[in-house]
Design a protein around this motif. Structure first.
Motif, short mmCIF file in Angstrom:
data_model
loop_
_atom_site.label_atom_id
_atom_site.label_comp_id
_atom_site.label_asym_id
_atom_site.label_seq_id
_atom_site.Cartn_x
_atom_site.Cartn_y
_atom_site.Cartn_z
N ARG A 132 0.85 -1.21 0.00
CA ARG A 132 0.00 0.00 0.00
C ARG A 132 0.88 1.26 0.00
O ARG A 132 0.62 2.21 -0.74
N GLU A 163 -3.27 10.26 2.95
CA GLU A 163 -2.61 8.95 2.92
C GLU A 163 -1.88 8.67 4.23
O GLU A 163 -1.99 7.58 4.81
N ARG A 197 -0.44 7.17 -6.61
CA ARG A 197 -1.76 7.77 -6.36
C ARG A 197 -1.66 9.28 -6.18
O ARG A 197 -2.52 10.04 -6.66
N ASN A 209 -11.55 8.36 -5.11
CA ASN A 209 -10.54 8.27 -4.05
C ASN A 209 -10.54 9.47 -3.12
O ASN A 209 -9.62 9.65 -2.33
N THR A 261 -8.99 3.36 0.31
CA THR A 261 -8.32 4.29 -0.62
C THR A 261 -9.24 4.71 -1.76
O THR A 261 -9.05 5.78 -2.34
#
Length: 457
Positions: free
Chosen positions: A208, A231, A215, A437, A386
């Protein structure tokens, strides 16, 4: 060419392989079984634990076999099961053109005679299928085995706990030096802490973190600091929710260490199951730093009463090259799925899959669908999410300053650039499916006045 059970028994590497093969004879496990025009080759696809079935081929002239499963036995249980099915019902194998992967295998292999069993053990399918009672283990042996397992589990738990503590300290260091410096070296810094988490047996969480740069850096520059804070905040939530590792939520353990295998999931009586019609929306392949390709296949449930979405995930070595997909975008089929237990059930495994009885429309969606509220509600239940698939009502696509947008009655959503965006520009979008997201939406599929479009169709 004919094939006898006796020949299959002689070709099997051991009794255990025959027994395992006898459990794979159900046609439901084999979406494809074909035979070449000269009746020399049979091949098929056997549904295993992942989204993609194993590819199996057998040369009937000498029972040479090849399977894409990781077994070191030759032939493996999948190849033996294919042989057994052909032996009992050859008419179930339809004619087919020999695929490229079979032709390549034929060109590489060298024919060798089947190796007899070293022990001289007499193998038979009847014996393999018989339920022979096993002698119970000695109580002392059982106690010793349980003690070793408990010690190993405790060591793993402590290793994960220590790794998460290091991750929190790393996050604090990044915030102290500033987001600008972190963004300037985001890939390198994420790689270093991810490597530490791999050592700490938190491999799924490491993957991740490895995905954070992709991302975040895919967003416009002005949105990157907020996305990065989100995040990092989710990583802290994961660490705090784990605590010392005593009785963590199954969904949380999955995020940190990885998912349970298929057999464990199928035996879970509490797992959500649903049988109904599904449509394949899109598949996404991501090459991971550990040398694996992660394939994510998103499904839309066409039954109003069932789950709206499902995610099938499969992993295979990048060294194998491009792998054929088990699902084609736009296809509809009937299937029973079992979902991994989670506050927001999405990831699933296929229990049984059959052809669709009819083509179905997408389920209706309220014109008042609020994507931000849906995402916030999901985060309230599973705060480390996410992305979330969302079925949107009628709208259109637009472009402004080279950015694509989905526009509805009262909402405008920025889109990540995908191959699907341009073909549907100007079309009337009756409904659309996106992955949201929190910052941008990835358009997976759209039902338009010009037909249905899918991102990877």
């Amino acid at each position: 060419m004919s094939l006898t059970t006796s020949a299959i028994e002689n070709a099997a590497p051991d009794q255990a392989s025959l027994k395992a093969a006898s459990k794979l004879l159900s046609p439901n496990k084999w979406p494809e079984r074909l035979i070449s025009g000269d009746s020399r080759l049979i091949w098929g696809a056997c549904q295993g634990s992942g989204a993609n079935p194993y590819r199996v081929v057998v040369d009937l002239s000498d029972l040479g076999a090849k399977c894409s499963c990781p077994s070191r036995k030759f032939p493996c249980k999948h190849a033996l099961a294919l042989m057994l099915q052909y032996s009992s019902a050859p008419s179930d194998f339809g004619p087919g053109d020999v695929p490229d992967w079979v032709t390549e295998w034929l060109g590489r292999r060298r024919k060798t005679a089947s190796t007899p069993t070293a022990s001289g053990e007499k193998k038979s399918l009847a014996a393999a299928q018989a339920d022979t009672p096993e002698r119970p283990d000695d109580p002392k042996t059982v106690a010793r085995r349980e003690a070793v397992a408990a010690k190993r589990a405790a060591a793993t738990q402590k290793s994960i706990t220590d790794g998460l503590a290091e991750m929190e300290a790393w996050i604090a260091d990044q915030l102290r030096t500033g987001l600008t410096e972190l963004l300037a070296d985001l890939t390198g810094r994420c790689r270093r802490i991810a490597s530490r988490l791999v050592d700490a047996k938190a491999g799924s969480l490491a993957g991740r973190i490895d995905g954070i740069p992709a991302r975040v850096l895919a967003l416009p520059q002005k949105d990157r600091p907020d996305a990065l804070i989100a995040e990092l905040g989710k990583l802290v939530i994961i660490a705090r929710a784990w605590g010392d590792g005593d009785n963590p939520d199954p969904a949380l353990r999955r995020v940190i260490t990885g998912a349970e295998n298929r057999d464990v999931l199928l035996e879970d009586k509490t797992a959500l199951r649903h049988a109904g019609p599904w449509e394949v929306l899109a598949s996404r392949d991501e090459t991971r730093r550990d040398g694996l390709i992660a394939r994510s296949t998103w499904l839309l449930g066409l039954d109003q009463a069932g789950p709206r979405f499902a995610l099938l995930q499969d992993f295979f070595p990048a060294s194998l090259g491009k792998q054929g997909a088990a699902f084609t975008a736009g296809d509809q089929f009937q299937a029973e799925l079992v979902f991994y237990p989670a506050p927001v059930p999405l990831r699933a495994q296929t229990v049984e899959r059959t052809n669709a009885d009819e083509h179905r429309d997408w389920p209706a969606v309220s014109v008042d669908a609020d994507i931000l509220r849906l995402f916030c509600d999901a985060l309230g239940q599973e705060p480390w999410l996410t992305e979330l698939p969302v079925l949107l009502p009628a709208g259109r696509l637009a472009i402004a300053k080279e950015t694509h947008y989905w526009q509805g009655n009262d909402a405008v959503l920025p889109l990540t650039t995908t191959g699907l965006a341009d073909p549907v520009l100007g079309a009337e979008l009756h409904q659309s499916v996106v992955l949201w997201n929190g910052h941008a939406a990835d358009l997976l599929a759209a039902d338009t006045n010009m037909g249905r479009f899918h991102a990877d169709a």
